[in-house]
Every structure is written in C-alpha cells, then in structure tokens.
Design a protein around this motif. Structure first.
Motif, PDB file in Angstrom:
ATOM      1  N   ARG A 241      40.984  44.478  40.759  1.00  0.00           N
ATOM      2  CA  ARG A 241      41.804  45.686  40.905  1.00  0.00           C
ATOM      3  C   ARG A 241      41.276  46.825  40.028  1.00  0.00           C
ATOM      4  O   ARG A 241      41.207  47.981  40.464  1.00  0.00           O
ATOM      5  N   ALA A 242      40.905  46.497  38.796  1.00  0.00           N
ATOM      6  CA  ALA A 242      40.392  47.524  37.883  1.00  0.00           C
ATOM      7  C   ALA A 242      39.071  48.093  38.398  1.00  0.00           C
ATOM      8  O   ALA A 242      38.814  49.292  38.282  1.00  0.00           O
TER       9      ALA A 242
ATOM     10  N   SER B  67      50.592  47.712  34.006  1.00  0.00           N
ATOM     11  CA  SER B  67      49.827  48.922  34.318  1.00  0.00           C
ATOM     12  C   SER B  67      49.026  49.422  33.121  1.00  0.00           C
ATOM     13  O   SER B  67      47.883  49.876  33.275  1.00  0.00           O
TER      14      SER B  67
ATOM     15  N   ARG C  18      49.633  34.814  39.451  1.00  0.00           N
ATOM     16  CA  ARG C  18      49.909  36.103  38.814  1.00  0.00           C
ATOM     17  C   ARG C  18      50.301  37.113  39.891  1.00  0.00           C
ATOM     18  O   ARG C  18      49.492  37.542  40.695  1.00  0.00           O
TER      19      ARG C  18
ATOM     20  N   GLU D 241      42.197  39.292  47.842  1.00  0.00           N
ATOM     21  CA  GLU D 241      43.078  38.657  46.864  1.00  0.00           C
ATOM     22  C   GLU D 241      43.829  37.497  47.506  1.00  0.00           C
ATOM     23  O   GLU D 241      44.242  37.564  48.668  1.00  0.00           O
TER      24      GLU D 241
ATOM     25  N   LYS E 151      47.804  47.666  30.544  1.00  0.00           N
ATOM     26  CA  LYS E 151      46.660  46.784  30.298  1.00  0.00           C
ATOM     27  C   LYS E 151      45.609  46.937  31.398  1.00  0.00           C
ATOM     28  O   LYS E 151      44.406  46.836  31.133  1.00  0.00           O
ATOM     29  N   LEU E 152      46.074  47.172  32.624  1.00  0.00           N
ATOM     30  CA  LEU E 152      45.125  47.371  33.719  1.00  0.00           C
ATOM     31  C   LEU E 152      44.322  48.649  33.499  1.00  0.00           C
ATOM     32  O   LEU E 152      43.103  48.678  33.727  1.00  0.00           O
TER      33      LEU E 152
ATOM     34  N   HIS F  34      41.567  38.515  39.522  1.00  0.00           N
ATOM     35  CA  HIS F  34      42.315  39.519  40.279  1.00  0.00           C
ATOM     36  C   HIS F  34      42.433  40.841  39.513  1.00  0.00           C
ATOM     37  O   HIS F  34      42.333  41.919  40.104  1.00  0.00           O
ATOM     38  N   ARG F  35      42.638  40.768  38.188  1.00  0.00           N
ATOM     39  CA  ARG F  35      42.748  41.994  37.381  1.00  0.00           C
ATOM     40  C   ARG F  35      41.417  42.744  37.366  1.00  0.00           C
ATOM     41  O   ARG F  35      41.376  43.974  37.486  1.00  0.00           O
ATOM     42  N   ARG F  36      40.313  42.004  37.224  1.00  0.00           N
ATOM     43  CA  ARG F  36      38.997  42.635  37.230  1.00  0.00           C
ATOM     44  C   ARG F  36      38.725  43.298  38.575  1.00  0.00           C
ATOM     45  O   ARG F  36      38.156  44.386  38.648  1.00  0.00           O
TER      46      ARG F  36
ATOM     47  N   PHE G 257      51.215  42.840  37.432  1.00  0.00           N
ATOM     48  CA  PHE G 257      50.091  43.334  36.643  1.00  0.00           C
ATOM     49  C   PHE G 257      50.582  44.483  35.762  1.00  0.00           C
ATOM     50  O   PHE G 257      51.091  45.482  36.274  1.00  0.00           O
TER      51      PHE G 257
ATOM     52  N   ASN H 129      44.602  29.992  34.619  1.00  0.00           N
ATOM     53  CA  ASN H 129      45.348  31.082  34.003  1.00  0.00           C
ATOM     54  C   ASN H 129      46.098  30.628  32.761  1.00  0.00           C
ATOM     55  O   ASN H 129      46.252  31.382  31.796  1.00  0.00           O
TER      56      ASN H 129
END
Length: 357
Positions: free
Chosen positions: A103-104, A54, A49, A43, A56-57, A99-101, A52, A130
């Motif tokens: 982490r998920a 939680s 961003r 990352e 939505k993650l 980054h969200r993808r 995050f 973004n």
C-alpha cells in the motif's frame, strides 16, 4: 575453419522440465528474489490485518520516498513481499506478507516491487508470521540513531530516512545519557517508552534528586501521561517555591524598612480621639467569635486514605474527580514529598491504608 555450435548452455538444461510440463518450470524460482510490476500483486482478502494505521503508513511512505545518499535515488522497498501464485490469473500474485509495504509503495508511486514466491503459505502461516514478527527494540533503535549521529548524520536527515518525526530521533538520541535511575525503570519494564524516558531525562536536569527518588520508588508500569503529571507537579512545586521566596524577600524588605524607621527620632503626637461609634464597632469586631468548621468537613478530616501514587506515598484528597477525553478518571493526591497536590490517573493509584471513621 568454422567453429562448432556453442552448447555450453545445455549444462543448465533440465530435461524433466519438458516432461513435467509448464507448472514444474514455474516453480523453479520458488524462494528466489524477483521483481514484478506493482499491478500484478493482489491483496489477500482473508488477510488477518484488516486495519492500517494512517500515521504509520505515511511514515512508511516517507521512508520509501527518501533519497539514498549513496545512490541518489529513491530508497524504495528493500524487503521483498512474500507471495503465492494466483490460482486463476496467470502472472498475478496474492500477497502473503507485506500488505503495508504494498500500500505504501502504491502511494509513493513505485511501478514495481521485489518479491519471492512461497506457494506453500496458507492463512494460518500468514497469521503466525504477523504474530511473531517483531521490530527493533527501543534501545536498539536508540543505539543505531546515536551511531548515525556520531557518524555525522543530521537528526533531521535520520528522521526523514526513517519516516519519523524529528522528536522521535531526538528522544532516542539521549538514551545513552540517561541517569542510571532512569535506565533502571526501562530495564525493569516499568517504562518502555523512549518518549517517557526522555521526558524524565529533561526533568532530571532541573530536579535530579526528586527524579531519582521517583524512579527508585517505582514498582509498577507507568504511562507517558503518568510521567507528564509527575513532571507537572515538579514544575508547580518550583513555582510555589519561587512565590514563597518572593514573599520572604518582601517580608525581609519590610522588616528592614521598619527597623530603619525605628532608628529615626519619632516626634510625639497628640492622641487622636476616635468617634464613639468607631470604638463600638471595634469592640464588636474583637468579640465576634470565629466561624465553626462544618460538621461535614470535620467528618471528612477524620478519614485518611494512604495511597501509593506515581511511585510515592501520599494521601488521597476528597475532592471532586475529573474525567479526561479518553474516559480515564483523575483523582487528587497530596504526595508526602510535595508541597502541592497533584492529579493522578485512578489506575496508577494503589490504596495502602484507610484510617478513621
């Protein structure tokens, strides 16, 4: 007879790759879709961003873990990450976008991720990416969900695939059924929440005229909380109407009973002599004057504050206000078209006129 050596692979051979060194060869897959182990991605510590959500993650995790009905395999990550080569670690990549993808995917237990290299991206490019990225609009999601339901998909399955709650799918599924008056406040951007529109849709079934009038007279943005208060006022009005009807029915019943008794033959009775003390008490009660309204209350009644609340005209009531958990102030308003006062957020009230002293 022996065949000659197969040299067809030389068609794609690039001599310049030998002359310019390894760095030039690496850039051959710039912009091309590739896969790499998830531990090869790092990352960007300067990513815009930093927080995050939680919930939505977790929704994204559930979407990744959902089983595809076509392949019977985990859906995984469909949109590749945008990355740039790590300047110090050979074979590692710094994430530009996704980054969200990332982490998920780690939470979901994926071992590799799709990516494409964009070494030209800098921090400004990532911020712009973004800012301009937009998800599907509410009506687009609604049309997609309705189409899937018509195709035979169950709402629960759609919710699971989208990583959303069942209520999210149910609310979007009624979009095409909304009355024109409710759709109009969506088109005018007075309410862009599908949840709020769905609540009005359900209230419309019980109170069509009042919901139509509410939407027609709406000229400002309203939140789901504002709509909740409006619907609550409708339910309280309905309860009061039911009580009034019960009282009317009870009075009619008593009236019928009195009439029936009058029709009977009443036997004359000897007059009863009341004690002297009883007569004195009655006389005193009849002569006792009514209590005067306090001066403070009288002064309050001289002030009238006309407001526009929840899209309707009404009077602001001088009652103690309340403050909810979020710090928003709740005031009491008696709407012209309602029998009972309702509470409204102060930010949703506009003062039209103040009259009196």
């Amino acid at each position: 007879m022996s065949k000659g050596a197969d040299l067809s692979g030389l068609d794609d051979f690039n001599v310049s790759s030998l002359l310019t060194g390894n760095k030039k060869a690496k850039r051959a897959n710039e912009g091309q879709l590739s896969y790499a182990p998830i531990d090869k991605f790092i990352e960007d510590e300067n990513n815009a961003r930093q927080s995050f959500d939680s919930d939505k993650l977790n929704e994204l995790v559930e979407s990744i873990k959902a089983i595809s009905p076509v392949t019977n395999k985990m859906t995984g990550v469909k949109q590749p990450l945008s990355v740039r080569r790590h300047p110090d670690k050979e074979g590692y990549f710094i994430i530009n976008g996704g980054h969200r993808r990332y982490r998920a995917a780690k939470i979901a237990g994926l071992t590799e991720l799709p990516y494409f290299i964009s070494d030209e991206n800098d921090e400004l490019d990532n911020v712009v990416d973004n800012l301009i990225r937009e998800g599907l609009k509410a009506d687009e999601v609604a049309k997609f969900i309705e189409a899937r339901i018509l195709a035979g998909d169950k709402k629960s399955e759609i919710a699971k695939r989208l990583g959303k709650q069942l209520s999210y799918v149910s609310d979007h599924a009624v979009f095409s059924q909304l009355d024109d008056s409710i759709k109009s406040i969506f088109d005018e951007k007075y309410c862009e929440s599908i949840r709020g529109l769905a609540k009005l849709h359900r209230a419309f079934k019980k109170h069509p005229d009042k919901v139509k009038n509410y939407c027609k007279n709406l000229h400002q943005k309203v939140s789901v909380s504002d709509i909740d208060f409006f619907i609550k006022s409708l339910d309280e009005t309905q309860k009061q109407d039911n009580k009034n009807n019960d009282l009317v029915d009870s009075d009619d019943s008593k009236s019928d009973s009195v009439e029936n008794n009058n029709e009977r033959e009443i036997e004359p009775q000897e007059p009863k002599h009341e004690p002297h003390e009883s007569k004195a008490i009655k006389q005193q009660t009849r002569e006792e004057p009514e209590k005067d309204v306090s001066k403070d209350q009288a002064n309050f009644r001289k002030v009238r504050i006309r407001v526009n609340a929840l899209g309707n005209k009404g009077d602001l009531l001088l009652r103690p206000c309340e403050i909810d958990d979020n710090g928003d102030v709740l005031l009491w308003v008696k709407l012209d078209e309602e029998d009972e006062p309702v509470q409204c957020f102060s930010h949703s009230i506009q003062i039209d006129e103040i009259s009196g002293c």
